[in-house]
Motif scaffolding. Sequence first.
Motif, short mmCIF file in Angstrom:
data_model
loop_
_atom_site.label_atom_id
_atom_site.label_comp_id
_atom_site.label_asym_id
_atom_site.label_seq_id
_atom_site.Cartn_x
_atom_site.Cartn_y
_atom_site.Cartn_z
N VAL A 1 66.12 53.09 35.70
CA VAL A 1 64.78 53.68 35.60
C VAL A 1 64.25 53.44 34.19
CG1 VAL A 1 63.45 55.82 35.68
CG2 VAL A 1 65.26 55.40 37.36
N LEU A 2 63.02 52.95 34.11
CA LEU A 2 62.36 52.64 32.84
C LEU A 2 61.11 53.49 32.71
CD1 LEU A 2 61.89 50.81 30.30
CD2 LEU A 2 60.71 49.22 31.84
N ALA A 3 60.89 54.08 31.52
CA ALA A 3 59.71 54.91 31.26
C ALA A 3 58.75 54.16 30.34
CB ALA A 3 60.12 56.23 30.61
N LEU A 4 57.47 54.08 30.76
CA LEU A 4 56.45 53.34 30.02
C LEU A 4 55.23 54.22 29.76
CD1 LEU A 4 56.46 50.04 32.13
CD2 LEU A 4 57.52 50.35 29.88
N ASN A 5 54.56 53.96 28.64
CA ASN A 5 53.23 54.49 28.37
C ASN A 5 52.27 53.31 28.43
OD1 ASN A 5 50.81 55.09 26.82
ND2 ASN A 5 51.82 56.93 26.10
N THR A 6 51.27 53.40 29.32
CA THR A 6 50.36 52.27 29.53
C THR A 6 48.93 52.59 29.12
OG1 THR A 6 49.78 52.86 31.81
CG2 THR A 6 51.79 51.56 31.50
N VAL A 7 48.74 53.61 28.28
CA VAL A 7 47.39 53.99 27.85
C VAL A 7 46.71 52.79 27.17
CG1 VAL A 7 46.06 55.46 26.29
CG2 VAL A 7 47.91 56.44 27.66
N SER B 1 79.17 38.80 42.44
CA SER B 1 80.34 39.10 43.25
C SER B 1 79.90 39.07 44.70
CB SER B 1 80.92 40.47 42.88
OG SER B 1 82.00 40.81 43.72
N SER B 2 80.35 38.10 45.46
CA SER B 2 79.81 37.88 46.80
C SER B 2 80.17 39.02 47.75
CB SER B 2 80.30 36.55 47.38
OG SER B 2 81.70 36.58 47.56
N GLY B 3 79.33 39.21 48.75
CA GLY B 3 79.56 40.24 49.74
C GLY B 3 78.89 39.89 51.05
N SER B 4 79.31 40.57 52.12
CA SER B 4 78.79 40.27 53.45
C SER B 4 77.77 41.29 53.93
CB SER B 4 79.94 40.20 54.45
OG SER B 4 80.67 41.43 54.46
N ARG B 5 77.50 42.32 53.12
CA ARG B 5 76.50 43.32 53.51
C ARG B 5 75.13 42.96 52.92
NH1 ARG B 5 78.76 48.76 54.94
NH2 ARG B 5 81.02 48.55 55.00
N PRO B 6 74.04 43.32 53.63
CA PRO B 6 72.70 42.94 53.17
C PRO B 6 72.17 43.90 52.10
CG PRO B 6 72.54 44.08 55.27
CD PRO B 6 74.02 43.96 54.96
N TYR B 7 72.42 43.58 50.84
CA TYR B 7 71.97 44.40 49.73
C TYR B 7 70.80 43.75 49.01
CZ TYR B 7 75.10 48.41 49.24
OH TYR B 7 75.72 49.62 49.41
N ALA B 8 70.02 44.57 48.31
CA ALA B 8 68.86 44.08 47.56
C ALA B 8 68.65 44.95 46.34
CB ALA B 8 67.62 44.07 48.45
N LEU B 9 67.82 44.46 45.41
CA LEU B 9 67.39 45.21 44.23
C LEU B 9 65.87 45.25 44.27
CD1 LEU B 9 68.63 46.57 41.67
CD2 LEU B 9 68.04 44.47 40.45
N ARG B 10 65.30 46.44 44.50
CA ARG B 10 63.86 46.58 44.76
C ARG B 10 63.16 47.31 43.62
NH1 ARG B 10 61.84 48.96 50.46
NH2 ARG B 10 62.69 46.90 51.08
N LEU B 11 61.95 46.85 43.29
CA LEU B 11 61.13 47.47 42.26
C LEU B 11 60.23 48.54 42.87
CD1 LEU B 11 59.94 47.63 39.38
CD2 LEU B 11 58.44 45.72 40.01
N GLN B 12 60.23 49.74 42.28
CA GLN B 12 59.39 50.85 42.72
C GLN B 12 58.74 51.50 41.50
OE1 GLN B 12 62.58 53.06 44.64
NE2 GLN B 12 61.97 52.32 46.65
N ARG C 1 61.48 51.84 38.77
CA ARG C 1 62.87 51.95 39.23
C ARG C 1 63.27 50.67 39.94
NH1 ARG C 1 65.89 56.14 43.47
NH2 ARG C 1 64.57 55.18 45.06
N TRP C 2 64.43 50.14 39.54
CA TRP C 2 65.06 49.05 40.27
C TRP C 2 66.23 49.66 41.03
CZ3 TRP C 2 62.70 48.65 35.66
CH2 TRP C 2 61.79 47.60 35.48
N VAL C 3 66.08 49.79 42.34
CA VAL C 3 67.08 50.49 43.14
C VAL C 3 67.94 49.48 43.89
CG1 VAL C 3 65.43 50.84 45.04
CG2 VAL C 3 67.47 52.28 44.88
N TYR C 4 69.24 49.66 43.78
CA TYR C 4 70.25 48.82 44.44
C TYR C 4 70.58 49.50 45.77
CZ TYR C 4 75.11 47.02 45.02
OH TYR C 4 76.29 46.47 45.47
N PHE C 5 70.33 48.81 46.88
CA PHE C 5 70.45 49.49 48.17
C PHE C 5 70.83 48.51 49.27
CE2 PHE C 5 66.34 47.59 48.35
CZ PHE C 5 66.03 47.40 49.69
#
Length: 441
Positions: free
Chosen positions: A116-122, A137-148, A201-205
């Motif tokens: 999680v990153l905190a920004l001031n954009t004024v 590190s390879s894996g067989s499950r469908p994981y992603a890193l999403r920006l929110q 937030r970059w969430v690993y899911f």
Amino acid sequence: MKRFHVLFTLVCCVLLLGAPRAFGQSQPLSTWSLSSGNYTFTDWLNTNPAGTYPTAMMFHMVANIDAPATEPAVGDFNCAYNITSGARINGLGTGGLAFINTGSTLCNCNFVGAAVLALNTVGRAQIGVTWTSSVNSSGSRPYALRLQYRLSTTGPWLEVLSNGVPTEYVAPLNTSGVATQRTISATLPTVCENQALVQLRWVYFQSPVFSSGSRPGITFDQLTVSSNSTTGVATNLAIENVVPVSPSQNTGFSLRVRAVDALGAAKNVTTATTVSLGVNSGTGFVSGTITGTIPAGQSFVDLTNVSYSVAEPGVSLRATAIAGQALTQGVTAPITVTGPPAYASLAGVQTAAYAGVPMNPLTVTVFRPDNTVDANYASNITVTLVSGPGVVTGTPTVQAGAGVAVFSNLVVTAPGTYELAVNIPGVPQLRLPTIVASAAP
């Protein structure tokens, strides 16, 4: 000794999970002001002490393994960055960091997680986010890193959309290394501009599908958050953020008309300025919402539900200031307008409901003539009342993204029998089966 250590860890986890949580996740210890320059994150050592974090950033953990992208955080990651087993975040030096989940937990007995990153954009606009990710590190499950994002320290996280779909890195299955590296870029929604606090937030899911096997490790590196100052004199108009980038014929799309300087940096207008959209090149015409006003002290207006009448390549649109501040016309890069959609389907249809209670999600999917989902479809789809004793409330109009619209809180207000229709621009109207609404228990 090893057996004792494992037993001790398990006992601690049971005690922690069985007791009320006295501490939740923390917020970043500082906020980065974009007026001081771009934010960058390019390295994180595995020797950094546990409980320390990059500038203006915090790492969070979640309670459930293989959680969806909506999972809330329950605590901070406070483990070492060089551990080699268990759910963890590893420092990779100049390679940034990596998230990986396994079936075992360490430290605070939770799973990763998110950055999680905190920004001031004024005073800032046109906020761009770019980062690189890969599978280390390879894996067989469908994981992603999403920006929110969100505009406070609490509340739900919202998706940052690119061409109508979430901005994310999706890990290729069963492979790793340089070949999996991707650079991901997005522009933050305009609601994130000129704010005292924006959290990213970059969430690993894991994608919400059944799967088994190992989970991939996903890296996070070379992050840059850039912006432009809105201080200065606007001299031109620019057209930004055409969504989708290749609209379908006679179906709605959106775009932003922005006041900018000669270099394309956003600048606020000094007086309310009305703009109009027209055709610069192409044989068709534009219709829908083709005029709007940039308020004084702001730099943009969004035009939604614009449509173009002919399927052809090389279309460019022109924005003209017709009242207010004098600004030079802006023109889009060439746009390819594709053929119209062919039909739509419904999923999640129900025939029984309770009055005043949201129904199950209804999904509308729009298809092309070749039976593929129309990824360029972005019109507003509306559920309307044909007959019934009450009205339809909730959110009866939803803008499709990549050919899909989900109605998650449709409500009929009174007990009785209802006929509802789904109006989908460009394709025939669909009727829902008869719905019988009972009084809520």
